[in-house]
Design a protein around this motif. Sequence first.
Motif, PDB file in Angstrom:
ATOM      1  N   ARG A 150       0.844  -1.181   0.000  1.00  0.00           N
ATOM      2  CA  ARG A 150       0.000   0.000   0.000  1.00  0.00           C
ATOM      3  C   ARG A 150       0.886   1.240   0.000  1.00  0.00           C
ATOM      4  N   ASP A 189       0.822  -4.059   3.873  1.00  0.00           N
ATOM      5  CA  ASP A 189      -0.460  -4.371   4.504  1.00  0.00           C
ATOM      6  C   ASP A 189      -1.030  -3.190   5.299  1.00  0.00           C
ATOM      7  N   LYS A 190      -2.073  -3.501   6.074  1.00  0.00           N
ATOM      8  CA  LYS A 190      -2.746  -2.494   6.885  1.00  0.00           C
ATOM      9  C   LYS A 190      -2.115  -2.475   8.282  1.00  0.00           C
ATOM     10  N   LYS A 247      -3.144   5.026  10.477  1.00  0.00           N
ATOM     11  CA  LYS A 247      -3.423   3.646  10.139  1.00  0.00           C
ATOM     12  C   LYS A 247      -3.721   3.548   8.652  1.00  0.00           C
ATOM     13  N   VAL A 248      -2.887   2.830   7.949  1.00  0.00           N
ATOM     14  CA  VAL A 248      -3.075   2.642   6.520  1.00  0.00           C
ATOM     15  C   VAL A 248      -4.197   1.637   6.300  1.00  0.00           C
ATOM     16  N   SER A 249      -5.215   2.027   5.526  1.00  0.00           N
ATOM     17  CA  SER A 249      -6.381   1.154   5.331  1.00  0.00           C
ATOM     18  C   SER A 249      -6.701   0.917   3.866  1.00  0.00           C
ATOM     19  N   LYS A 250      -6.294   1.837   3.002  1.00  0.00           N
ATOM     20  CA  LYS A 250      -6.626   1.709   1.592  1.00  0.00           C
ATOM     21  C   LYS A 250      -5.386   1.314   0.798  1.00  0.00           C
ATOM     22  N   ASP A 298      -3.360   5.758   0.555  1.00  0.00           N
ATOM     23  CA  ASP A 298      -3.884   6.731   1.501  1.00  0.00           C
ATOM     24  C   ASP A 298      -3.121   8.037   1.404  1.00  0.00           C
TER      25      ASP A 298
END
Length: 495
Positions: free
Chosen positions: A31, A74-75, A103-106, A109
């Motif tokens: 990501r 990853d997240k 927090k990386v979610s997509k 980001d």
Amino acid sequence: MGLGRRALVAGVAGALVLGSLPGTASATTWRYLTIKGLSRAGKVPWITAQIYDPAAGKSWPVMGRDNAVAKLPDKRTYEIYATIARNEPGESPENTVVLTTYKVSKGHDKVTLSAKGGKPIDLSVGDPSVQGRIRVHVRHGAMDFTTDDVPGRLYAVPVKRSGVTFTQGSTWTGPGVIYRLGTSYSGGIPAGVTQHVTKADLAQVKVTYRSFGDGMKVNPRCRGAVWGGDDEMWLDAPATVTEYVQPGAPCKRELWYESSSHPLFGDISPATRTYANGTAPAETWNAAVFAPAAPGGYRTGDQLHYTPVNLLSDGAGNWGFDQFTIANVKLRAGTKTLALDAYEPDVTLGKSAATYRLDVTATRDAAEATLSDRVQLSWVFRSARTAKRTALPLSTVRFTPRGLDDRNAAAPGSTTEIPVRVVTNAGAAAHPVTTLKVEASTDGSKTWQALAVTNGTVSVTNPSDPGFVALRATAVDSAGDQVTETVSRAYRVAG
């Protein structure tokens, strides 16, 4: 200046992607995180950041002109340590330290960091003749993020964060004077730092930095709470300065050095120290003779370990090295040479007790180093299998000439008294010295004259012409362990 003075960083306009964390054993979905910034004036700044993964204890840098892009696995929740730098034409430059979590979610980001809430690091020493430089460290676990600037141009955005420490150090320099301040805070970044002091608030110590080479420059540093960007400060040696140090602030003193044409590069450092308010005892650094402060070396079971370190420690015993010293190491058992050298410091010995000879020769570029261009040690010792790690029964001989000037020189035709003492390897059993033979040479080690040892001191009659004095000593203890130490160009003779 020469090698080691500073690292140069080149950037390009736009985003710059640097590295990524190692992938895990399972498949990784990569990501991206774009970091944008706003200066305190609301403009797009330079961004220099460290992305930190607290769970893994790993970090990596990103930087860019208007944004910085990081490639992340990853997240996860990451800590972002950043410097928002304003350096636009017509504007006063400034740096602001920012700390946040994200927090990386997509898959891709974006986060914006703002310097608008930055509070000043407001420091002064009440001396208009000096100029200062501030350095701050924001630490959490394995993360140590550093930013520096001059007073009046460094800010930090306050944030509370458990486990985070914030340390500011500043170094102020002027003709013959250095000020060192430093304070640490825990639990995040404080809401502004204000510290205004005068000489009366500080410890005072007079420090002399001798030279051991022509055209030499030295860089005195205090790592710890008072480390304030002093790696940019170089003095022509010899030099005597008065230092004003914040009382009680940890200071791990180091002295880095260079020569005029740069091949000589190394440092001398002791343990961390603190100073009390008032006048402290004067200190002298880089005093001859440069030779091993302690031998080192140990044995565990049948494994012997020896690394040629601190071979160029100064007369006070501050450990020193030269990056361009060539060290040759040879270990022998009888007529058999065992595989031990400076790059492979471990060797397996026989199971039975035996007598060994360990020879070490350190060679420096004499044109640059001037003093201690060749240091030789030869140890003869007994060793047997050990049940646990045991220090080798090695010793060194320390020479501390009296009356040398700040160039480590004696006057032609003068007499130099030299206290001589034998230092046993730390942790090894100390046995009484039964024989101590000391010699001097004034013709480049071609001939040697025996010196009488009286109350631990020898006297050398220096030649009437400029040159150098070499020293050699052999010490034998009651256990039969022996060391012969030779220092070429131990000190100079000059008018």
